[in-house]
Write a protein that holds these residues in place. Sequence first.
Motif, short mmCIF file in Angstrom:
data_model
loop_
_atom_site.label_atom_id
_atom_site.label_comp_id
_atom_site.label_asym_id
_atom_site.label_seq_id
_atom_site.Cartn_x
_atom_site.Cartn_y
_atom_site.Cartn_z
N ARG A 368 -26.01 -23.40 -32.07
CA ARG A 368 -25.85 -23.40 -33.53
C ARG A 368 -27.17 -23.03 -34.17
NH1 ARG A 368 -22.55 -27.42 -31.47
NH2 ARG A 368 -20.45 -27.54 -32.34
N ARG A 372 -24.99 -18.78 -37.79
CA ARG A 372 -23.91 -18.34 -36.92
C ARG A 372 -23.91 -19.20 -35.66
NH1 ARG A 372 -25.87 -12.67 -34.12
NH2 ARG A 372 -27.91 -13.39 -33.37
N ASN A 373 -22.84 -19.09 -34.89
CA ASN A 373 -22.67 -19.85 -33.66
C ASN A 373 -22.53 -18.87 -32.50
OD1 ASN A 373 -22.39 -22.57 -34.96
ND2 ASN A 373 -20.60 -21.60 -35.86
N GLU A 388 -20.84 -13.94 -30.79
CA GLU A 388 -20.69 -14.78 -31.97
C GLU A 388 -19.25 -15.28 -32.06
OE1 GLU A 388 -21.49 -14.68 -36.82
OE2 GLU A 388 -22.01 -12.97 -35.54
N VAL A 389 -19.09 -16.57 -32.33
CA VAL A 389 -17.77 -17.19 -32.36
C VAL A 389 -17.59 -17.95 -33.67
CG1 VAL A 389 -17.58 -17.38 -29.85
CG2 VAL A 389 -18.63 -19.23 -31.15
N THR A 390 -16.32 -18.18 -34.00
CA THR A 390 -15.95 -19.00 -35.16
C THR A 390 -15.39 -20.31 -34.64
OG1 THR A 390 -15.44 -17.01 -36.43
CG2 THR A 390 -14.60 -19.11 -37.26
N LEU A 405 -11.86 -20.38 -32.90
CA LEU A 405 -10.88 -19.65 -33.71
C LEU A 405 -10.92 -18.15 -33.43
CD1 LEU A 405 -11.36 -21.54 -37.10
CD2 LEU A 405 -9.66 -21.96 -35.32
N SER A 406 -12.09 -17.60 -33.16
CA SER A 406 -12.22 -16.18 -32.87
C SER A 406 -13.52 -15.96 -32.10
CB SER A 406 -12.21 -15.34 -34.15
OG SER A 406 -13.33 -15.67 -34.96
N GLY A 407 -13.54 -14.87 -31.31
CA GLY A 407 -14.74 -14.50 -30.57
C GLY A 407 -14.61 -14.60 -29.08
#
Length: 472
Positions: A368, A372-373, A388-390, A405-407
């Motif tokens: 983190r 961004r993550n 990069e992920v959500t 959620l995405s990535g």
Amino acid sequence: MNTKYLLISLTLIVSFSLGGYWLGIQTKNPSKQATISSEQMEHKDTQAPSEESKTNKKDREVLYWQAPMNPSEIYDKPGKSKMGMDLVPVYADEANSAEGVVKINPTVVQNMNVRTAMVQQKELSTTVSTVGKVDYDEQKLYNVNPKISGWVEQLHVDYTGKMVQRGQPLYSIYSPELVTTQHEYLLALKAREKVASSSFESIRKGGNSLLEATRQRLKYWDIPDSEIADLEKTGKIKKTITLEAPASGIVLHKNAVEGEYIKAGTPAFKIADLSTVWVKASVYDYEIPWVKEGQKARMQLSYQPGKTYRGTVSYIYPTLKEKTRTVQLRLEFPNPNLELKPGMFANIQIQTRPKKDVTVVPNSAIIRTGKRNIVFVAKGDGAFAPREVTLGMEGGKHNNEIEILSGLTPDEEIVTSAQFLFDSESRLQEAIQKMLDQQADTSAETKMDMSGGDMNQNKVRTDSTDHPEMNM
């Protein structure tokens, strides 16, 4: 005789000398040949890879030169570093890409204790743990207020904390107004009996309505039906009327004192029904998406270790406490044996409903940065790429898993330890690559200006920037 022995001795000496010389030649030549052949083979073996390596190195493109002790110290030409060490070339096939892909030797990966895990798609749930406080059920609180002024003649419940039942006498009150109303009720009762045999219907209705109005006034004052029935039966007016408890419960407050004048509307008693209790607890704002009304909850008390009480989440308050960033919950627990007492503290565990078909990774795999993550995906052969992920909701045992959620997609392999080293190396290589690209663009612009110098000599721009060292 002496001459004979002398000749024999000389002959033997010469024979031994010739024999030794001959043996020395026979043993010396093969050894020399073997030594020469081995030296030639070694020279041949070492010479061939050297030429091959020289050919490979000659064909490989050198991107930049790097200090062996400081990766951020780079140069565009060979030479010495600031520490006086020879610069090491970085070839194009060994350098990481501009996307931040990190390539590490598998042996080094093992020595760094790099652990990986697979991205899974499964159900995700969690157990929300918090601390609550037992409180009264606000829907089962009752205030006993006299609706008529008078004097308290007798107290049947004379201390706070006493258990009372519905219909149990609380106190007796003397009120002149109440005595007058009783007299009016008896007169209305006699009048109805006299006009009951009248041939006029209006007269009969008038007698009934007068009696009913007087009765209704007594009921509005919360006079029990048993007192009204006894008044009709005996026909005698009572000085005091006994008022009853409207519900079963514990007397929380007692303001009535025997012999005291009490006005209408003054709280005399407060009763709480403890057959069910509320437990108020607070959860953090990030846990609220997991909590829903109607979910089952378990409660344990330090006063009774090993015993578990079961209840439900009845209400989620719509406000957030700014200082603690928490939201208050209300839980209901049955209390038939009155073991749960208001004021007790309890440990609460709320079992949430699972979310199905969720892409889940270990929480330790996430880097983190604030904006961004990032996770690192293992590409194989020692290559690791940042992604990069959500993020979604945290869950699992001890909140050690998190929703993606995405990535990422299921069955991808990600790094769960030492990823911060990868992140540092990735950022460094990405910055170096950007600097090299910027330098290449600057060189291309300089060549274009020089080629067009004949047509526009007055506007030729001289690049005075010195780039002997690209030090980050």
